[in-house]
Scaffold this motif. Structure first.
Motif, PDB file in Angstrom:
ATOM      1  N   GLY A 195     -21.220  47.879 -10.587  1.00 43.05           N
ATOM      2  CA  GLY A 195     -21.015  49.194 -10.986  1.00 43.05           C
ATOM      3  C   GLY A 195     -20.367  49.452 -12.146  1.00 43.05           C
ATOM      4  N   ASP A 196     -19.063  50.017 -12.022  1.00 44.96           N
ATOM      5  CA  ASP A 196     -18.372  49.944 -13.305  1.00 44.96           C
ATOM      6  C   ASP A 196     -17.707  48.356 -13.438  1.00 44.96           C
ATOM      7  N   ALA A 197     -17.709  47.700 -12.482  1.00 45.50           N
ATOM      8  CA  ALA A 197     -17.182  46.333 -12.513  1.00 45.50           C
ATOM      9  C   ALA A 197     -18.351  45.473 -11.863  1.00 45.50           C
ATOM     10  N   VAL A 198     -18.068  44.260 -11.503  1.00 45.03           N
ATOM     11  CA  VAL A 198     -18.874  43.394 -10.964  1.00 45.03           C
ATOM     12  C   VAL A 198     -17.984  42.985  -9.526  1.00 45.03           C
ATOM     13  N   TYR A 199     -18.562  43.052  -8.306  1.00 37.16           N
ATOM     14  CA  TYR A 199     -17.924  43.113  -7.074  1.00 37.16           C
ATOM     15  C   TYR A 199     -18.732  41.887  -6.253  1.00 37.16           C
ATOM     16  N   ALA A 200     -18.071  41.301  -5.228  1.00 36.81           N
ATOM     17  CA  ALA A 200     -18.474  40.384  -4.367  1.00 36.81           C
ATOM     18  C   ALA A 200     -18.117  41.070  -2.914  1.00 36.81           C
ATOM     19  N   LEU A 201     -19.026  41.368  -1.911  1.00 37.76           N
ATOM     20  CA  LEU A 201     -19.009  42.028  -0.746  1.00 37.76           C
ATOM     21  C   LEU A 201     -19.269  41.054   0.228  1.00 37.76           C
ATOM     22  N   CYS A 202     -18.237  40.609   1.272  1.00 39.47           N
ATOM     23  CA  CYS A 202     -18.237  39.483   2.114  1.00 39.47           C
ATOM     24  C   CYS A 202     -18.391  40.017   3.584  1.00 39.47           C
ATOM     25  N   ARG A 203     -19.341  39.260   4.166  1.00 41.70           N
ATOM     26  CA  ARG A 203     -19.270  39.461   5.729  1.00 41.70           C
ATOM     27  C   ARG A 203     -19.478  38.099   6.368  1.00 41.70           C
ATOM     28  N   SER A 204     -19.280  37.918   7.444  1.00 40.01           N
ATOM     29  CA  SER A 204     -19.044  36.973   8.386  1.00 40.01           C
ATOM     30  C   SER A 204     -19.388  37.076   9.959  1.00 40.01           C
ATOM     31  N   HIS A 205     -19.794  35.901  10.449  1.00 36.51           N
ATOM     32  CA  HIS A 205     -20.085  35.609  11.897  1.00 36.51           C
ATOM     33  C   HIS A 205     -19.018  36.294  12.609  1.00 36.51           C
ATOM     34  N   VAL A 231     -14.183  42.144  -3.099  1.00 35.36           N
ATOM     35  CA  VAL A 231     -13.209  41.944  -4.242  1.00 35.36           C
ATOM     36  C   VAL A 231     -13.766  42.129  -5.498  1.00 35.36           C
ATOM     37  N   GLU A 232     -12.983  42.302  -6.680  1.00 35.90           N
ATOM     38  CA  GLU A 232     -13.498  42.502  -7.938  1.00 35.90           C
ATOM     39  C   GLU A 232     -13.770  41.212  -8.514  1.00 35.90           C
ATOM     40  N   LEU A 233     -14.734  40.997  -9.328  1.00 37.77           N
ATOM     41  CA  LEU A 233     -14.887  39.751  -9.964  1.00 37.77           C
ATOM     42  C   LEU A 233     -14.683  39.900 -11.556  1.00 37.77           C
ATOM     43  N   GLU A 234     -14.188  38.958 -12.495  1.00 36.49           N
ATOM     44  CA  GLU A 234     -13.792  38.907 -13.788  1.00 36.49           C
ATOM     45  C   GLU A 234     -15.388  39.391 -14.515  1.00 36.49           C
ATOM     46  N   ALA A 235     -16.299  38.612 -13.913  1.00 37.70           N
ATOM     47  CA  ALA A 235     -17.551  38.629 -14.811  1.00 37.70           C
ATOM     48  C   ALA A 235     -18.695  38.317 -13.776  1.00 37.70           C
ATOM     49  N   ARG A 236     -20.268  38.510 -14.110  1.00 41.18           N
ATOM     50  CA  ARG A 236     -20.974  38.083 -13.149  1.00 41.18           C
ATOM     51  C   ARG A 236     -21.011  36.517 -12.882  1.00 41.18           C
ATOM     52  N   PRO A 237     -21.209  36.097 -11.834  1.00 37.21           N
ATOM     53  CA  PRO A 237     -21.362  34.482 -11.661  1.00 37.21           C
ATOM     54  C   PRO A 237     -22.530  34.052 -12.425  1.00 37.21           C
ATOM     55  N   SER A 238     -22.600  32.947 -13.070  1.00 35.79           N
ATOM     56  CA  SER A 238     -23.415  32.311 -13.930  1.00 35.79           C
ATOM     57  C   SER A 238     -24.766  32.459 -13.468  1.00 35.79           C
ATOM     58  N   PHE A 239     -25.166  32.311 -12.212  1.00 34.21           N
ATOM     59  CA  PHE A 239     -26.439  32.289 -11.816  1.00 34.21           C
ATOM     60  C   PHE A 239     -27.111  33.690 -11.718  1.00 34.21           C
ATOM     61  N   LEU A 240     -26.163  34.720 -12.009  1.00 28.35           N
ATOM     62  CA  LEU A 240     -26.894  36.268 -11.982  1.00 28.35           C
ATOM     63  C   LEU A 240     -26.674  36.765 -13.291  1.00 28.35           C
ATOM     64  N   LYS A 241     -26.221  36.020 -14.417  1.00 31.43           N
ATOM     65  CA  LYS A 241     -25.916  36.610 -15.573  1.00 31.43           C
ATOM     66  C   LYS A 241     -27.116  37.363 -16.255  1.00 31.43           C
ATOM     67  N   ASP A 242     -28.423  36.942 -15.788  1.00 35.60           N
ATOM     68  CA  ASP A 242     -29.676  37.609 -16.525  1.00 35.60           C
ATOM     69  C   ASP A 242     -30.016  38.658 -15.509  1.00 35.60           C
ATOM     70  N   GLU A 243     -29.614  38.904 -14.302  1.00 33.49           N
ATOM     71  CA  GLU A 243     -30.242  39.660 -13.351  1.00 33.49           C
ATOM     72  C   GLU A 243     -30.222  41.290 -13.734  1.00 33.49           C
ATOM     73  N   VAL A 244     -31.536  41.879 -13.620  1.00 31.07           N
ATOM     74  CA  VAL A 244     -31.586  43.161 -13.763  1.00 31.07           C
ATOM     75  C   VAL A 244     -31.138  44.023 -12.424  1.00 31.07           C
ATOM     76  N   GLY A 245     -31.357  43.653 -11.162  1.00 27.23           N
ATOM     77  CA  GLY A 245     -30.773  43.831 -10.184  1.00 27.23           C
ATOM     78  C   GLY A 245     -31.498  45.367  -9.362  1.00 27.23           C
ATOM     79  N   THR A 246     -31.273  45.635  -8.371  1.00 27.53           N
ATOM     80  CA  THR A 246     -31.877  46.629  -7.735  1.00 27.53           C
ATOM     81  C   THR A 246     -30.914  48.001  -7.511  1.00 27.53           C
ATOM     82  N   GLU A 247     -31.416  48.978  -8.002  1.00 29.29           N
ATOM     83  CA  GLU A 247     -30.505  49.895  -8.034  1.00 29.29           C
ATOM     84  C   GLU A 247     -30.534  50.696  -6.585  1.00 29.29           C
ATOM     85  N   VAL A 248     -29.183  51.415  -6.558  1.00 31.39           N
ATOM     86  CA  VAL A 248     -29.242  51.770  -4.892  1.00 31.39           C
ATOM     87  C   VAL A 248     -28.302  53.031  -5.131  1.00 31.39           C
TER      88      VAL A 248
END
Length: 418
Positions: A102-112, A123-140
């Motif tokens: 959104g305004d920043a990049v976030y990681a949302l975590c869930r666990s068993h 949590v807020e991340l400093e930047a996109r992870p490298s494997f997602l650097k070129d992703e367009v994404g799905t808007e919601v």
């Protein structure tokens, strides 16, 4: 000279004392236990590190909320630990991370470990992870939006296989069909009149593939009972049906009439939205009930409350392999209070320069939440007792359990001494 000898002796004694004071139980991530994968939309990066996934929301400050109108879901990652024993899921573990922007990049975590606890840790991340650097994404959007269905969408209600239930003849009312675009993370509750909720409710979550939800009214042609119809995906998707659980509607089903009262719009948080007025005749009186919906966003889990961790220990004959769970009694386990006693027994162990003989049960694995520790176990028969040695697989260090610790080990795992 005497002073020097005394100082040397003291230093030797201190050093020896320190070497004895060792934490035998040292949990960590056991790499070979975990299978990890990433699911981006377009890009591919085969290298996956399970420990990164498991720690993604552990090392940063958790957020209390995400205050934005729209998000882009970039990708997801999973780490899974398969059951240790066949048909025994106590050792199973599953962690999921969803990356959104959104305004920043976030990681949302869930666990068993969060089963039964709605919501995500974020949590807020400093930047996109490298494997997602070129992703367009799905808007919601953060909030879901309701639309009156199109003519083509209404026509799908009359398809021969439109409903899941076999042998049930449902007459749908196409004019009542509404389409709901997903919200970011929350639950849609459905109710009738002033009080009642009834199932089904349904949830929205930040997934890569978003599905619209379609709802409509219908009736069972044999009983006349009113039904709520629901489908995920619209064209080509099948509808489930649920009886509207209201006493007046059930008693007056033979005189059922309805009117759609909502023309579409955004569902504001926790606000009841009237969808249909349903009228029946009960004891000569016309009674109208309103069927409504309400969207309740699910708050983030921002506190540091310790989630309950599954603690279980397996003594086993063969090495663990995540593709092939071990059958009982090739692996036996203890948990709960017995697990705590086992850990106390292992902590009584002291470093040893030798080990015993290997028997049938050669391996001991401790699991605590997502962490664990692996030992090789050996035994030395003495005149009236058996010494027990454990070797840390990761470090190669060998430890000998105390006499009391060995007795506890034998009590918890008698199979190893038979």
């Amino acid at each position: 000279m005497k002073k020097r000898a005394l100082m040397a002796l003291s230093l030797l004694w201190l050093t020896a004392g320190c070497s004895e004071d060792v934490d035998v139980v040292r949990y960590g991530h056991i790499e070979e236990h975990w299978q990890a994968e990433r699911v981006p939309i377009n890009s591919q990066e085969p290298e996956v590190n399970a420990e990164t996934i498991l720690n993604q929301c552990e090392d940063k400050e958790r957020l209390a909320e995400l205050d934005e109108e729209t998000f882009s879901v970039l990708g997801m990652a999973y780490a899974t630990r398969a059951p240790f024993i066949t048909e025994d899921y106590d050792g199973y573990a599953f962690d999921e991370v969803t990356y959104v922007e959104g305004d920043a990049v976030y990681a949302l975590c869930r666990s068993h470990q969060m089963d039964g606890i709605p919501g995500y840790q974020a949590v807020e991340l400093e930047a996109r992870p490298s494997f997602l650097k070129d992703e367009v994404g799905t808007e919601v959007s953060f909030l879901p939006t309701v639309h009156v269905a199109t003519e083509n969408e209404r026509a799908s209600l009359h398809e021969p296989d439109a409903f899941y239930e076999n042998g049930q003849d449902i007459e749908p009312y196409p004019v009542t069909l509404m389409r709901m675009s997903p919200g970011f993370n929350g639950t849609v509750e459905i109710g009738i009149g002033e009080w009642g909720f009834f199932n089904p409710s349904f949830d929205f979550s930040p997934n890569l593939r978003q599905f619209d939800v379609f709802i409509a009214l219908g009736r069972d042609t044999e009983t006349n009972l009113p039904h709520l119809l629901m489908s995920y995906g619209g064209d080509g998707a099948r509808y489930s049906s649920s009886i509207l659980q209201d006493t007046d509607l059930l008693n007056g089903a033979d005189s059922l009439t309805f009117r759609r009262v909502f023309e579409g719009g955004t569902m504001e948080p926790s606000k009841q939205i009237p969808l249909y007025d349903i009228t029946v005749e009960v004891d000569g009186q016309m009674v109208t009930k309103t069927l409504w919906m309400r969207f309740k966003p699910i708050p983030l889990l921002s506190d540091s409350t310790e989630l309950e961790k599954v603690s279980i220990a397996y003594l086993h004959k063969y090495p663990y392999h995540r593709e092939v769970p071990l059958p009982y009694p090739d692996a036996v386990s203890v948990s709960g209070e017995a697990y705590d006693r086992l850990v106390e027994a292992i902590e009584t162990a002291r470093p040893s320069t030798k080990s015993g003989e290997t028997e049938d049960y050669k391996y001991l694995t401790l699991l605590r939440g997502n962490l664990g520790q692996q030992f090789e176990v050996s035994y030395q028969q003495r005149s009236k007792k058996v010494d027990v040695y454990v070797k840390d697989v990761k470090t190669g260090e060998v430890f000998k359990l105390s006499s009391v610790g060995a007795e506890t080990f034998q009590e918890l795992y008698p199979q190893a001494f038979e």
